[in-house]
Write a protein that holds these residues in place. Structure first.
Motif, PDB file in Angstrom:
ATOM      1  N   ALA A  94      53.039   3.563 -25.009  1.00 39.18           N
ATOM      2  CA  ALA A  94      53.368   2.448 -24.117  1.00 39.18           C
ATOM      3  C   ALA A  94      54.806   2.018 -24.329  1.00 39.18           C
ATOM      4  O   ALA A  94      55.200   1.706 -25.448  1.00 39.18           O
ATOM      5  CB  ALA A  94      52.437   1.265 -24.371  1.00 39.18           C
ATOM      6  N   ASN A 137      44.439  -4.933 -13.154  1.00 39.53           N
ATOM      7  CA  ASN A 137      45.773  -5.332 -13.609  1.00 39.53           C
ATOM      8  C   ASN A 137      46.058  -6.790 -13.281  1.00 39.53           C
ATOM      9  O   ASN A 137      46.676  -7.506 -14.080  1.00 39.53           O
ATOM     10  CB  ASN A 137      46.838  -4.425 -12.987  1.00 39.53           C
ATOM     11  CG  ASN A 137      46.712  -4.312 -11.478  1.00 39.53           C
ATOM     12  OD1 ASN A 137      45.614  -4.284 -10.935  1.00 39.53           O
ATOM     13  ND2 ASN A 137      47.830  -4.245 -10.781  1.00 39.53           N
ATOM     14  N   ALA A 163      46.184   6.612 -17.517  1.00 38.01           N
ATOM     15  CA  ALA A 163      47.451   6.110 -18.058  1.00 38.01           C
ATOM     16  C   ALA A 163      48.554   6.107 -16.998  1.00 38.01           C
ATOM     17  O   ALA A 163      49.343   5.164 -16.898  1.00 38.01           O
ATOM     18  CB  ALA A 163      47.877   6.950 -19.267  1.00 38.01           C
ATOM     19  N   ILE A 174      47.869   3.260 -14.555  1.00 36.78           N
ATOM     20  CA  ILE A 174      48.178   1.971 -15.185  1.00 36.78           C
ATOM     21  C   ILE A 174      49.677   1.718 -15.158  1.00 36.78           C
ATOM     22  O   ILE A 174      50.142   0.615 -14.829  1.00 36.78           O
ATOM     23  CB  ILE A 174      47.624   1.934 -16.614  1.00 36.78           C
ATOM     24  CG1 ILE A 174      46.091   1.801 -16.593  1.00 36.78           C
ATOM     25  CG2 ILE A 174      48.229   0.769 -17.409  1.00 36.78           C
ATOM     26  CD1 ILE A 174      45.436   1.971 -17.940  1.00 36.78           C
ATOM     27  N   ASP A 175      50.471   2.736 -15.502  1.00 33.65           N
ATOM     28  CA  ASP A 175      51.929   2.569 -15.487  1.00 33.65           C
ATOM     29  C   ASP A 175      52.433   2.228 -14.087  1.00 33.65           C
ATOM     30  O   ASP A 175      53.360   1.421 -13.922  1.00 33.65           O
ATOM     31  CB  ASP A 175      52.610   3.839 -15.996  1.00 33.65           C
ATOM     32  CG  ASP A 175      52.410   4.048 -17.496  1.00 33.65           C
ATOM     33  OD1 ASP A 175      52.067   3.058 -18.178  1.00 33.65           O
ATOM     34  OD2 ASP A 175      52.583   5.178 -17.971  1.00 33.65           O
ATOM     35  N   LYS A 230      54.819  -7.309 -19.291  1.00 30.98           N
ATOM     36  CA  LYS A 230      54.488  -5.979 -18.784  1.00 30.98           C
ATOM     37  C   LYS A 230      54.020  -5.037 -19.891  1.00 30.98           C
ATOM     38  O   LYS A 230      53.048  -4.299 -19.711  1.00 30.98           O
ATOM     39  CB  LYS A 230      55.702  -5.390 -18.067  1.00 30.98           C
ATOM     40  CG  LYS A 230      56.043  -6.108 -16.778  1.00 30.98           C
ATOM     41  CD  LYS A 230      57.344  -5.596 -16.192  1.00 30.98           C
ATOM     42  CE  LYS A 230      57.238  -4.169 -15.729  1.00 30.98           C
ATOM     43  NZ  LYS A 230      58.488  -3.690 -15.109  1.00 30.98           N
ATOM     44  N   TYR A 285      39.619   2.724 -15.803  1.00 38.10           N
ATOM     45  CA  TYR A 285      40.558   1.801 -15.173  1.00 38.10           C
ATOM     46  C   TYR A 285      40.392   1.869 -13.667  1.00 38.10           C
ATOM     47  O   TYR A 285      40.239   2.951 -13.087  1.00 38.10           O
ATOM     48  CB  TYR A 285      42.001   2.122 -15.546  1.00 38.10           C
ATOM     49  CG  TYR A 285      42.987   1.308 -14.743  1.00 38.10           C
ATOM     50  CD1 TYR A 285      43.176  -0.050 -15.004  1.00 38.10           C
ATOM     51  CD2 TYR A 285      43.700   1.875 -13.689  1.00 38.10           C
ATOM     52  CE1 TYR A 285      44.039  -0.810 -14.241  1.00 38.10           C
ATOM     53  CE2 TYR A 285      44.576   1.127 -12.934  1.00 38.10           C
ATOM     54  CZ  TYR A 285      44.744  -0.218 -13.222  1.00 38.10           C
ATOM     55  OH  TYR A 285      45.595  -0.974 -12.468  1.00 38.10           O
ATOM     56  N   ARG A 329      45.017  -0.085 -21.171  1.00 34.52           N
ATOM     57  CA  ARG A 329      44.722   1.206 -21.787  1.00 34.52           C
ATOM     58  C   ARG A 329      43.698   1.066 -22.895  1.00 34.52           C
ATOM     59  O   ARG A 329      42.844   1.946 -23.093  1.00 34.52           O
ATOM     60  CB  ARG A 329      46.023   1.828 -22.298  1.00 34.52           C
ATOM     61  CG  ARG A 329      46.971   2.222 -21.185  1.00 34.52           C
ATOM     62  CD  ARG A 329      48.346   2.557 -21.688  1.00 34.52           C
ATOM     63  NE  ARG A 329      48.352   3.790 -22.457  1.00 34.52           N
ATOM     64  CZ  ARG A 329      49.440   4.279 -23.036  1.00 34.52           C
ATOM     65  NH1 ARG A 329      50.583   3.620 -22.942  1.00 34.52           N
ATOM     66  NH2 ARG A 329      49.396   5.400 -23.708  1.00 34.52           N
ATOM     67  N   VAL A 369      51.213  -1.530 -13.228  1.00 31.20           N
ATOM     68  CA  VAL A 369      51.877  -2.590 -13.998  1.00 31.20           C
ATOM     69  C   VAL A 369      53.183  -2.995 -13.333  1.00 31.20           C
ATOM     70  O   VAL A 369      53.536  -4.183 -13.269  1.00 31.20           O
ATOM     71  CB  VAL A 369      52.108  -2.133 -15.454  1.00 31.20           C
ATOM     72  CG1 VAL A 369      53.099  -3.043 -16.159  1.00 31.20           C
ATOM     73  CG2 VAL A 369      50.788  -2.120 -16.217  1.00 31.20           C
ATOM     74  N   ASP A 370      53.918  -2.008 -12.810  1.00 29.16           N
ATOM     75  CA  ASP A 370      55.196  -2.302 -12.154  1.00 29.16           C
ATOM     76  C   ASP A 370      55.009  -2.978 -10.795  1.00 29.16           C
ATOM     77  O   ASP A 370      55.981  -3.472 -10.222  1.00 29.16           O
ATOM     78  CB  ASP A 370      55.994  -1.013 -11.969  1.00 29.16           C
ATOM     79  CG  ASP A 370      56.458  -0.433 -13.296  1.00 29.16           C
ATOM     80  OD1 ASP A 370      56.624  -1.219 -14.251  1.00 29.16           O
ATOM     81  OD2 ASP A 370      56.634   0.800 -13.386  1.00 29.16           O
ATOM     82  N   ARG A 399      50.174  -3.251 -20.210  1.00 31.62           N
ATOM     83  CA  ARG A 399      49.921  -1.818 -20.360  1.00 31.62           C
ATOM     84  C   ARG A 399      48.951  -1.557 -21.502  1.00 31.62           C
ATOM     85  O   ARG A 399      47.985  -0.809 -21.358  1.00 31.62           O
ATOM     86  CB  ARG A 399      51.236  -1.085 -20.638  1.00 31.62           C
ATOM     87  CG  ARG A 399      52.082  -0.817 -19.422  1.00 31.62           C
ATOM     88  CD  ARG A 399      53.216   0.129 -19.766  1.00 31.62           C
ATOM     89  NE  ARG A 399      54.037   0.395 -18.585  1.00 31.62           N
ATOM     90  CZ  ARG A 399      55.124  -0.272 -18.253  1.00 31.62           C
ATOM     91  NH1 ARG A 399      55.524  -1.281 -19.025  1.00 31.62           N
ATOM     92  NH2 ARG A 399      55.807   0.025 -17.175  1.00 31.62           N
ATOM     93  N   ARG A 400      49.199  -2.180 -22.640  1.00 38.62           N
ATOM     94  CA  ARG A 400      48.345  -1.932 -23.806  1.00 38.62           C
ATOM     95  C   ARG A 400      46.937  -2.489 -23.602  1.00 38.62           C
ATOM     96  O   ARG A 400      45.955  -1.874 -24.025  1.00 38.62           O
ATOM     97  CB  ARG A 400      48.993  -2.543 -25.052  1.00 38.62           C
ATOM     98  CG  ARG A 400      50.253  -1.816 -25.497  1.00 38.62           C
ATOM     99  CD  ARG A 400      50.777  -2.353 -26.799  1.00 38.62           C
ATOM    100  NE  ARG A 400      51.357  -3.680 -26.641  1.00 38.62           N
ATOM    101  CZ  ARG A 400      52.622  -3.912 -26.297  1.00 38.62           C
ATOM    102  NH1 ARG A 400      53.425  -2.898 -26.044  1.00 38.62           N
ATOM    103  NH2 ARG A 400      53.083  -5.143 -26.205  1.00 38.62           N
TER     104      ARG A 400
END
Length: 501
Positions: free
Chosen positions: A187, A284, A238, A241-242, A260, A279, A268, A245-246, A264-265
């Motif tokens: 992360a 989020n 993963a 999720i990335d 942010k 997920y 995950r 998050v953005d 992420r953590r």
């Protein structure tokens, strides 16, 4: 005749300076009144969200007018927040909430499939057994909600997050570490809050049982997956999720600057703790909002002020500890919300079975209470599962203002998922006249969205929701059983048709 000589008056030396404000101030004994300061209209709420969402077609004057209205609503909310804090402190309700939660959690197993239903029953029983204290807690949550400065701590008690953390086989640090090992994506750091990603000394080395990992089986046909396919599925989580998050709360500077990396953590770690769900988009927003609530709580902010006597390194170490506690607490509240009694399970399942089920229950309740309105919606082809799925998947976070959503979460943690149906039905009924005049799905969705976006008065929203009479959980459970049977029958028919093809 003698000419009288007129005496010329001598001008004082400072005569030319009398008009100068500094000279006048030095000569007069009375102090000048302070210069009036211009009152600025607040632009963000308590959690850092903008009070007004500017639209493309709006003029600046209209935007300013709505900002003033939002600012006046914020002043009213500030007054109510003070009354709420006094009520909780006077009656020591945080302590009572902890005692009732411990009583309700007694005898519960972590892997119980009906934990949400059983916990709701035990919670009601614990409230009755506590007598006046339990009744006072329920009444206060219903009328005032939780105080904003203590909301993170109260959610930690009401949701059962404390019980989950104490009885978990794996710590949060170990889950974060395992996520990095399995998907091979560390992360990225995002300012503060990166201490958990680095601190792996006191982690639980318990390894998960792969037999409980739902990624070992294909969701479509139930066939067993290979090790490569399982690893690919986790890498896909993963990557998603990335990406998400953005996209989360880009208008909130507090989260965008500091939250942010923590989000992420958290996501995950949850995907490793509950691989059957993994997920899903929408998680989020829930996790980010819980992080903002915990981050704004006084119990985590007291040590952040720092003192001049301490060195910069000592203050930084204390900030890292606070950020670690905030992130860990937000994770367990998020886990308790999704796996506990606050939200129905399977609403974030990959097959969307829970989402269609709860919207089917919503339609059944509307038919039961408002037959004429329900018939009109059916005639124009309105299905709320298709036009407003964010109500359920994001728990109104993309619909209501943040302070109103916080009040909804207070009641969800205190009384269970039935509150979601109360809020949805009450808001639909509020727009009944506009809906009856609408002739298409976009018109219905537009009038409801406009109403929810302007619902800054959280007290009015909750009063309208709890004003619905004869809204018993037993009746909703019966409607849910009927919807489940109908969905299972439709699924079997689709499978049989596919087999014939």
């Amino acid at each position: 005749t003698t000419k009288t000589k007129k005496k010329k008056k001598k001008k004082p030396q400072n005569a030319t300076l009398r008009s100068h404000p500094v000279a006048v101030r030095s000569q007069s004994s009375k102090p000048l009144p302070p210069t009036p300061t211009k009152r600025t209209t607040p632009t963000t709420d308590f959690y850092g969200f903008p009070l007004v969402k500017k639209k493309k077609d709006d003029d600046d004057d209209d935007d300013l007018e709505r900002a003033k209205n939002g600012g006046s609503r914020r002043l009213v909310n500030e007054k109510r927040a003070k009354e709420c804090s006094l009520e909780w402190e006077k009656n020591m309700l945080i302590k009572r909430a902890r005692e009732i939660s411990e009583t309700a959690r007694r005898g519960q197993r972590e892997d119980d499939d009906d934990a949400d239903v059983e916990y709701a029953k035990r919670w009601k029983k614990a409230l009755k057994n506590k007598g006046k204290g339990g009744q006072l807690l329920a009444k206060t949550v219903k009328k005032f909600g939780a105080p904003r400065e203590k909301r993170g701590e109260i959610w930690y008690e009401l949701s059962g997050a404390r019980w989950l953390e104490e009885n978990s086989t794996e710590s949060y640090e170990r889950l974060v570490e395992r996520a990095e090992e399995e998907d091979g994506r560390e992360a990225p750091s995002s300012g503060r809050g990166n201490s958990i990603a680095k601190n792996k000394e006191n982690t639980n080395n318990t390894k998960s049982d792969e037999s409980d990992d739902d990624t070992a089986y294909n969701a479509r046909d139930g066939s067993k997956r290979s090790h490569v396919d399982r690893k690919r599925a986790k890498e896909e989580w993963a990557m998603q999720i990335d990406l998400d998050v953005d996209r989360t709360f880009s208008e909130n500077d507090i989260f965008w600057t500091h939250g942010k990396g923590a989000l992420r953590r958290i996501l995950r770690a949850y995907s490793r703790r509950n691989p059957k769900t993994g997920y899903c988009q929408g998680m989020n927003y829930i996790a980010a909002f819980i992080w903002l609530v915990v981050n704004s709580s006084d119990s985590f902010r007291n040590s952040r002020s720092g003192s001049d006597s301490k060195s910069r390194n000592e203050n930084k170490a204390e900030d890292d500890k606070d950020d670690e506690a905030i992130e860990k607490t937000a994770f367990w509240i998020f886990t308790a919300a999704l796996d506990g009694h606050a939200l129905c399970r399977e609403i974030h399942a990959r097959d969307l079975h829970g989402t269609f089920r709860e919207f089917g229950v919503l339609h059944s309740i509307l038919t039961w209470r408002k037959k004429r309105l329900s018939r009109h919606l059916d005639s124009i082809g309105v299905d709320f599962a298709c036009c407003e799925p964010r109500w359920l998947v994001c728990v109104y976070l993309e619909s209501f203002p943040s302070e109103t959503v916080a009040r909804i979460f207070d009641s969800l943690f205190a009384t269970g998922f039935k509150v979601w149906h109360r809020v949805a039905i009450s808001q639909i009924v509020k727009c009944e006249k506009e809906i009856m005049m609408s002739q298409s799905l976009p018109e219905v969705a537009g009038c409801i969205r406009a109403q929810l976006e302007c619902s800054h008065d959280a007290e009015e929203v909750m009063e309208r929701a709890f004003a619905l009479r004869n809204f018993r959980g037993q009746k909703i459970a019966q409607l849910r059983e009927k919807v489940v049977k109908r969905l299972d029958k439709e699924r079997e028919e689709r499978f049989s048709m596919n087999r014939k093809r």
